[in-house]
Each structure stands twice: as C-alpha cells, then as structure tokens.
Design a protein around this motif. Structure first.
Motif, PDB file in Angstrom:
ATOM      1  N   PRO A 258       0.817  -1.210   0.000  1.00  0.00           N
ATOM      2  CA  PRO A 258       0.000   0.000   0.000  1.00  0.00           C
ATOM      3  C   PRO A 258       0.853   1.263   0.000  1.00  0.00           C
ATOM      4  O   PRO A 258       1.943   1.302   0.572  1.00  0.00           O
ATOM      5  N   TYR A 259       0.331   2.284  -0.658  1.00  0.00           N
ATOM      6  CA  TYR A 259       1.019   3.568  -0.736  1.00  0.00           C
ATOM      7  C   TYR A 259       0.761   4.317   0.561  1.00  0.00           C
ATOM      8  O   TYR A 259      -0.345   4.801   0.813  1.00  0.00           O
ATOM      9  N   THR A 260       1.777   4.391   1.408  1.00  0.00           N
ATOM     10  CA  THR A 260       1.621   5.029   2.715  1.00  0.00           C
ATOM     11  C   THR A 260       2.533   6.230   2.891  1.00  0.00           C
ATOM     12  O   THR A 260       2.374   6.990   3.846  1.00  0.00           O
ATOM     13  N   ASP A 261       3.482   6.424   1.977  1.00  0.00           N
ATOM     14  CA  ASP A 261       4.439   7.522   2.097  1.00  0.00           C
ATOM     15  C   ASP A 261       3.965   8.709   1.264  1.00  0.00           C
ATOM     16  O   ASP A 261       4.598   9.127   0.297  1.00  0.00           O
ATOM     17  N   PHE A 262       2.817   9.285   1.637  1.00  0.00           N
ATOM     18  CA  PHE A 262       2.219  10.345   0.855  1.00  0.00           C
ATOM     19  C   PHE A 262       2.506  11.705   1.493  1.00  0.00           C
ATOM     20  O   PHE A 262       2.874  11.799   2.668  1.00  0.00           O
ATOM     21  N   THR A 263       2.332  12.749   0.685  1.00  0.00           N
ATOM     22  CA  THR A 263       2.604  14.118   1.108  1.00  0.00           C
ATOM     23  C   THR A 263       1.337  14.956   1.011  1.00  0.00           C
ATOM     24  O   THR A 263       0.324  14.532   0.438  1.00  0.00           O
ATOM     25  N   GLU A 264       1.399  16.171   1.528  1.00  0.00           N
ATOM     26  CA  GLU A 264       0.269  17.084   1.396  1.00  0.00           C
ATOM     27  C   GLU A 264       0.013  17.420  -0.064  1.00  0.00           C
ATOM     28  O   GLU A 264      -1.130  17.604  -0.480  1.00  0.00           O
ATOM     29  N   GLU A 265       1.089  17.464  -0.875  1.00  0.00           N
ATOM     30  CA  GLU A 265       0.920  17.713  -2.306  1.00  0.00           C
ATOM     31  C   GLU A 265       0.180  16.569  -2.974  1.00  0.00           C
ATOM     32  O   GLU A 265      -0.634  16.780  -3.877  1.00  0.00           O
ATOM     33  N   ASP A 266       0.444  15.341  -2.540  1.00  0.00           N
ATOM     34  CA  ASP A 266      -0.298  14.202  -3.065  1.00  0.00           C
ATOM     35  C   ASP A 266      -1.779  14.335  -2.758  1.00  0.00           C
ATOM     36  O   ASP A 266      -2.641  14.127  -3.624  1.00  0.00           O
ATOM     37  N   LEU A 267      -2.101  14.698  -1.530  1.00  0.00           N
ATOM     38  CA  LEU A 267      -3.491  14.787  -1.109  1.00  0.00           C
ATOM     39  C   LEU A 267      -4.233  15.917  -1.819  1.00  0.00           C
ATOM     40  O   LEU A 267      -5.462  15.871  -1.935  1.00  0.00           O
ATOM     41  N   ALA A 268      -3.505  16.905  -2.313  1.00  0.00           N
ATOM     42  CA  ALA A 268      -4.126  18.038  -2.998  1.00  0.00           C
ATOM     43  C   ALA A 268      -4.327  17.780  -4.491  1.00  0.00           C
ATOM     44  O   ALA A 268      -5.009  18.557  -5.167  1.00  0.00           O
ATOM     45  N   ASP A 269      -3.766  16.699  -5.014  1.00  0.00           N
ATOM     46  CA  ASP A 269      -3.867  16.418  -6.443  1.00  0.00           C
ATOM     47  C   ASP A 269      -5.290  15.966  -6.783  1.00  0.00           C
ATOM     48  O   ASP A 269      -6.041  15.507  -5.912  1.00  0.00           O
ATOM     49  N   CYS A 270      -5.677  16.080  -8.063  1.00  0.00           N
ATOM     50  CA  CYS A 270      -7.026  15.658  -8.439  1.00  0.00           C
ATOM     51  C   CYS A 270      -7.078  15.289  -9.917  1.00  0.00           C
ATOM     52  O   CYS A 270      -6.239  15.714 -10.718  1.00  0.00           O
ATOM     53  N   PHE A 271      -8.054  14.471 -10.261  1.00  0.00           N
ATOM     54  CA  PHE A 271      -8.419  14.132 -11.628  1.00  0.00           C
ATOM     55  C   PHE A 271      -9.850  14.601 -11.818  1.00  0.00           C
ATOM     56  O   PHE A 271     -10.711  14.337 -10.967  1.00  0.00           O
TER      57      PHE A 271
END
Length: 283
Positions: A258-271
């Motif tokens: 599982p992808y657990t090493d995420f950043t605030e920039e990751d959480l702000a991304d969108c499709f």
C-alpha cells in the motif's frame, strides 16, 4: 470532427460521416454524484480491496466531477466509478460483501450456491453497444496514481470468443509517466490475455481539459485524442453491451504494498471530468 452543441455545456466533437444522437450522458451538474447513473467499484478480482474507496469523489458546482486521493486506515486510496459491473465485482445486490460459502443450501436440485466462480450480475445502470464514447478530462499531475476512461464487458474471458464475451476498451489511461495509453484487451485477464491496437504516445501535462473518445462499430474501433485519431482496430469486436468506467488507482495495490508515504501535495492532487457522453449513429 463534427461539433455537437450541448445547451449550457462544452460541445462534443464527433467523427465525420455520420449523423449522431445523444444516447446517455452525465454532465455532473448539481452538488452530488448521480448514483442512479454510477456506482463505486470496491472489489478487485473478486475480493474486497483496501485500495478502492467510495470517498474522494465530489462535484465542484461547475459541472465537473473531481476525484481526490483520500487516506483510509493509513493508506492512500482513490475511487472508481462504473455504470455496471462484471463477474469479479463480488458485491451482492444490496451492496453488502458476499457471504456465500461452499456447502450452504443453494435452494436448487444440486444444493449449490454457485456452480462456477462467476458471481451473479446486477443489472447495469447503463450498458451500451456501438456508438461514440467521449469524455472531457483534466488529468492528475502527480505520479503516485493514475486515471482512466474505459469500457468493460460484464463477462470478459467467459468464452473462447471475445465477440460474445466482450472486450476491455481503454479509451485513455494516464499512468503519470509522460505517456497516454489507448487500446483493447481481450480474451480475459489470465494466460489468455491478449492486446490489440494498444499504443502509447507522449503527453506533457498542461493542466488543461482534453477530449478523449472512441468510436465503436460492428467493423472495429477508432480512438481519438482532442479530435485526432490515435489508433484503430478491426477486431476482435465486441458485439455485446458494455458498461462505462471513470476510474483512478493509487500505486501499490497490485503489488500488495500500500502507498503510505504520501505528502500534502499528493493529497491536494485531483483528476477531473467535465462530462461523459455516449452517442449513437442515427439510422
């Protein structure tokens, strides 16, 4: 391409040489996802997966649906929308996880719950055969996840002949690696897996909306990006109804990491998708 006007919305651009009529669409108006048209895919190969979620999808009030990654139990997840389902979507009709077990009374002469590993299929919210399938999308920017607009058969791989068990049509996939992918998968997802007209072409993410489409006829498939043909296939051609998917996936679910090493920039991304439309060629 032929410009097809939609009142108060961005137009579609359709292949020339035919008269087109709108068969189905979602313009993503309003404030909440229209669940009479879509349901969430939560299972992967017949099992509930922690990588998929029914969270992170919203309407932005400007006639767009927006997918965002969300954190569930410490891992990054994202949503998949579909207008139907297939045999490895293991949800029961009431939305609960299947609890069928071998040996339970099936209420039939053989006392079996199911004779094949195929699961019962719920009637699709929308399934269609032939026509032009188009979406206007703005891709995600970061590489930890990918997005896709595609069609799938409810019974892909269930027979030796993909004309009658269906084909996976990947109208567009963006894996975040500077390329876009289009083309077909058929035969199933095991050793019988085959590909046709699958291409990869460079794409520099400009943060703008792009129209992606596929014309499906009894004679074959033609794929388009921003009105330009990118690939075509003369077969095998599915002659059965298929359902529509608009999906995102976070890296790691297939490898079991599982992808657990995420950043605030990751959480702000969108499709983002402005619309999904299906057209029939007028008789």
């Amino acid at each position: 391409m032929i410009k097809y006007e939609i009142d108060r919305h961005e137009p579609s651009f359709l292949p020339e040489g035919k008269q087109w009529k709108l068969a189905w669409s979602d313009e993503f108006d309003g404030t909440a996802l229209d669940e009479s048209k879509w349901r969430y895919r939560l299972d992967y190969w017949g099992m509930r997966t922690g990588a998929y979620t029914d969270r992170g999808v919203s309407l932005d009030g400007q006639s767009n649906v927006v997918f965002r990654p969300v954190v569930v139990d410490g891992r990054l997840c994202s949503a998949q929308l579909q207008t139907g389902g297939n045999s490895f979507d293991q949800l029961d009709f009431d939305g609960a996880i299947s609890n069928r077990l071998p040996g339970r009374n099936g209420g039939n002469p053989w006392n079996q719950i199911e004779i094949w590993p195929l699961k019962p299929l719920e009637k699709p919210k929308f399934a269609h055969r032939y026509g032009y399938y188009e979406a206007r999308v703005k891709f995600q920017k970061r590489n930890f996840w990918w997005s896709a607009f595609w069609l799938q058969s409810p019974s892909i791989g269930a027979s030796y002949d993909p004309r009658w068990s269906g084909v996976e049509n990947d109208i567009i996939e963006n894996f975040g690696n500077g390329q876009l992918t289009s083309g077909n998968i058929y035969g199933g997802y095991g050793k019988q897996f085959k590909e046709e007209a699958r291409i990869r072409y460079p794409f520099e993410n400009d943060g703008l909306f792009h129209r992606v489409g596929m014309e499906w006829s009894a004679d074959g498939y033609v794929f388009y990006f921003d009105g330009k043909e990118t690939a075509r296939s003369a077969g095998p051609v599915s002659h059965i109804e298929q359902f529509v998917l608009l999906t995102t996936e976070v890296q790691g679910y297939r490898s079991g990491k599982p992808y657990t090493d995420f950043t605030e920039e990751d959480l702000a991304d969108c499709f983002t998708a402005d619309y999904v439309r299906v057209f029939d060629a007028a008789e």
